[in-house]
Scaffold this active site. Structure first.
Site, short mmCIF file in Angstrom:
data_model
loop_
_atom_site.label_atom_id
_atom_site.label_comp_id
_atom_site.label_asym_id
_atom_site.label_seq_id
_atom_site.Cartn_x
_atom_site.Cartn_y
_atom_site.Cartn_z
N ILE A 6 3.53 9.31 3.27
CA ILE A 6 2.60 9.61 2.16
C ILE A 6 1.91 10.95 2.39
CG2 ILE A 6 0.70 8.70 0.78
CD1 ILE A 6 1.42 5.88 2.01
N SER A 60 -5.48 -0.34 1.93
CA SER A 60 -4.28 -1.06 1.51
C SER A 60 -4.64 -2.30 0.71
CB SER A 60 -3.51 -1.46 2.78
OG SER A 60 -2.50 -2.39 2.48
N TYR A 88 -2.94 -5.57 11.78
CA TYR A 88 -2.85 -4.35 10.96
C TYR A 88 -3.80 -4.43 9.77
CZ TYR A 88 -1.42 -1.16 7.33
OH TYR A 88 -1.46 -0.22 6.32
N LYS A 95 -7.55 -2.25 8.54
CA LYS A 95 -7.94 -1.60 7.27
C LYS A 95 -9.30 -2.12 6.81
CE LYS A 95 -4.48 1.09 7.01
NZ LYS A 95 -4.68 2.53 7.25
N PHE A 106 -1.06 0.02 -3.23
CA PHE A 106 -0.20 -1.14 -3.38
C PHE A 106 1.11 -0.80 -2.64
CE2 PHE A 106 -2.56 -4.45 -5.56
CZ PHE A 106 -3.77 -3.80 -5.55
N PHE A 128 13.70 -12.65 0.69
CA PHE A 128 12.90 -13.65 1.41
C PHE A 128 12.33 -14.69 0.44
CE2 PHE A 128 12.07 -10.01 4.59
CZ PHE A 128 13.19 -10.35 5.34
#
Ligand code: NAD
Ligand code: WQD
Length: 335
Positions: free
Chosen positions: A13, A125, A150, A154, A179, A219
């Site tokens: 990004i 996030s 993780y 955030k 997103f 999945f």
């Protein structure tokens, strides 16, 4: 020319954001330890923009390096991308994630305060929302207990930023809750470079189509969604990069000690099977996939309410899911 430090600027990004900043007349200064990126990205950025960006190879929690950078550049602010982002690895190695994602932010904020660098855009996030009860999610949707270390980094980083702003610490902050970033630069010169087996859906799709992976496993197709597969909000990385530019410009006109959070998504949810169909349509490739078991910890469905970023920052996505799949595929083919 105005300069902004981009930590993690050689990453997925960050590199796209460097291009958008330059196009808007802002010079990015890149700091990256190359732990999850390739130095060739700097050459690619030069090919796209015609400009060789100033690059510092190192850790953004290295205060001496930060001091060197601020002594060599008059910085208008920082966009902080640098972090580790592999959800599964974070459950095995939580301290690696707390050290890199949380400690680095603290060092960066102390340095910004000392150097009187006011403006920060932070990479947060949608993971902070977990599985929301009401969809789409607005910024007022309560954050949930994180599913992974993780995700927790955030949440903790957002809280640190809120406290620093509350303390009248002289910092203005926007946290952008991304997103699912997908796609690549339309030039196919930069894109996502996953090391090893990809964890994320779209690089797994493109690597399967390219013959690097034998088949994609979906999945689960027995969720309570229209086609049974999980739903996400897939946002093109160039649109996401543009949101940083808008956020930064907005921040500069705000009063001291300002904090705001924005969702960055398309506002539209797409299922895994829809993503596969879209990929097959734009690539003309039949994808080898099978339906497998659910992945533990997966959120069933989440997509953004983007009213706030639309109205306050005037930001709207320009790229469709088709565009994202086309650009991801072209990027994969260029590798
Ligand atoms: P990326 O791994 O491609 O980019 C991160 C870059 O930071 C890499 O180039 C890496 O080498 C560098 N880096 C890591 N730790 C560093 C450190 N201590 N010092 C200097 N450089 C360091 O990841 P990305 O997808 O571009 O993500 C950027 C940010 O956005 C991250 O904070 C990530 O958590 C967040 N985010 C990503 C996603 C996603 O799905 N890609 C979604 C939501 C949020
Ligand atoms: C998307 C969908 C999978 C791979 C992760 C992080 C999140 C954020 C974005 C950083 C899901 C399905 C995937 C595969 C599949 N990152 N899938 N087969 O899980 O939404 O979010 O990246 O902040 O924190 O958790 O993204 O790309 O892994 O999965 O069926 O081989 O694709 O089940 O429904 P996810 P993803």
């Amino acid at each position: 020319m105005k300069k902004i430090l981009i930590t993690g600027g050689a990453g997925y990004i960050g590199s796209h954001t460097a291009v958008e900043l330059w196009a808007a007349g802002i010079e990015p200064v890149i700091l990256d330890d190359l732990s999850n990126s390739d130095p060739k990205v700097l050459d690619r950025l030069e090919e796209i923009t015609g400009k060789r960006f100033q690059f510092y190879s190192g850790d953004c929690s290295d205060r001496n390096l930060l001091n060197t950078i601020s002594s060599e550049h008059q910085l208008a602010g920082v966009i902080h991308f640098a972090a580790f982002k592999a959800v599964g690895e974070s459950t095995r190695l939580p301290l690696k994630y707390y050290r890199n994602n949380v400690s680095a932010l603290i060092v960066l904020l102390e340095w910004m305060q000392d150097m009187k660098i006011k403006d920060l855009v932070f990479s947060s996030s949608c993971t902070v929302y977990g599985q929301p009860e009401i969809l789409p999610v607005t910024e007022a949707t309560p954050r949930q207990e994180a599913e992974s270390p993780y995700g927790n980094t955030k949440k903790i980083c957002e809280d640190i930023l809120i406290d620093v702003v509350k303390s009248k610490g002289g910092i203005r902050v926007i946290s952008l809750r991304y997103f699912n970033p997908v796609g690549a630069h339309p030039s196919s010169k930069i894109g996502e470079l996953p090391l090893g087996t990809p964890n994320n859906l779209v690089p797994f799709i493109t690597q399967t189509a390219a013959g690097i992976r034998e088949k994609l496993t979906v999945f689960g197709d027995d969720y309570d969604t229209p086609d049974g597969s999980c739903i996400r909000d897939y946002i093109h990385v160039v649109d996401l990069a543009d949101a940083h530019l808008r956020a930064f410009s907005y921040l500069e006109n705000q009063p001291a000690d300002f904090y705001e959070v924005f969702n960055v998504g398309t506002g539209q949810g797409n299922s895994v099977l829809e993503v596969i169909q879209t990929f097959e349509k734009v690539s003309g490739q039949k994808l080898n996939y099978e339906i497998g078991p659910r992945r533990p910890g997966d959120v069933v469905q989440v997509w953004a309410d983007t009213t706030k970023i639309n109205q306050v920052l005037g930001w709207y996505p320009k790229f469709s899911l088709e565009d994202s799949m086309r650009d991801s595929w072209n990027w994969q083919k260029s590798l």
